[in-house]
Scaffold this active site. Structure first.
Site: not given
Ligand code: ZN
Ligand code: FE
Length: 256
Positions: A54, A168
């Site tokens: 990603h 994250h």
């Protein structure tokens, strides 16, 4: 040895692992904050580790490589277009004089890998990209629920004191969901209070640890009675390990 979560975008952490004046970065979605951190730390980048394809994890790889000459190590099965040394589960390497093991953790993406350091001066360390978050797990974009459950089981089996470096800062929203699943989990409620305070103080909630995640993370607890019962109240069709895990993941996808 130091572990520094370099913030990027709205909620990414680009982990800088530093030993003396040498450093390794994991999943640099952006080069600029990493270059800034390297110059602040007066450290030289030796290697760039990638967990999956990603853009928020690979966007800065080529600029960083060009600026520093660092080696690039990345998963073999993620279709990456930049030059790299290919890795897959079972591979071992040595970085900054420390042994690193590669673990396959498919589910979020098909070829997602994690990097596990069994013995560092800080204890065991895991860089797990978007597979495991504190209180949650990655969305299943390319793999199957069975694969993601297997990946959760693999990571849950690591030593309890393993430091978990997630990509994250999703902890508070994950814990809001975890509390909906297990409203009576005392360890979870206590951890949520501690994380609220950390975020209010502007501090990262990471790294977490495998031992803590086993107590609070519903995706590592999907076979616990309390979790199974909550999932079945939400989706009565869930009946075995995989369907309960799949129902838990889709409940989270729609949770507000
Ligand atoms: Zn991702
Ligand atoms: Fe991500």
């Amino acid at each position: 040895m130091k572990l520094l979560p370099v913030p990027a975008f709205s909620d990414n952490y680009l982990w800088l692992w530093q030993s003396g004046t040498d450093a390794v970065v994991v999943d640099p979605g952006d080069a600029e904050p990493v270059l800034k951190a390297l110059s602040q730390q007066k450290a030289t980048l030796r290697a760039i580790l990638v967990t999956h394809h990603h853009a928020d994890h690979v966007g800065g790889v080529q600029d960083l490589q060009a600026a520093t000459g660092a080696r690039v190590l990345a998963p073999a099965a993620e279709g990456l277009s930049f030059p790299h040394e290919s890795l897959s589960g079972g591979d071992t390497l040595e970085l900054l004089g420390i042994k690193v093991q590669v673990i396959d953790v498919p589910g979020h993406t098909a070829g997602h890998i994690a990097y596990w350091i069994p013995a560092s001066p800080l204890g065991p360390v895991l860089f797990c990209g978007d597979t495991l978050f504190s209180g949650g797990c990655g969305r299943i974009f390319e793999g199957t629920p069975a694969q993601m459950l297997q990946s959760m089981d693999t990571l849950a089996a690591l030593p309890a004191d393993t430091l978990v470096c997630c990509a994250h800062e999703y902890t508070l929203s994950n814990l809001a969901f975890a509390k909906a699943v297990e409203p009576d989990n005392a360890a979870l409620l206590q951890y949520d209070t501690a994380c609220q305070a950390m975020r209010q103080a502007g501090r990262p909630t990471l790294p977490s640890s495998i031992g803590l995640e086993r107590l609070v993370n519903p995706f590592l607890r999907s076979r616990e009675h309390s979790v199974v019962e909550a999932v079945q109240r939400h989706d009565p069709a869930a009946h075995d390990d995989v369907s309960v895990f799949a129902a838990l993941r889709s409940w989270k996808n729609n949770f507000k």
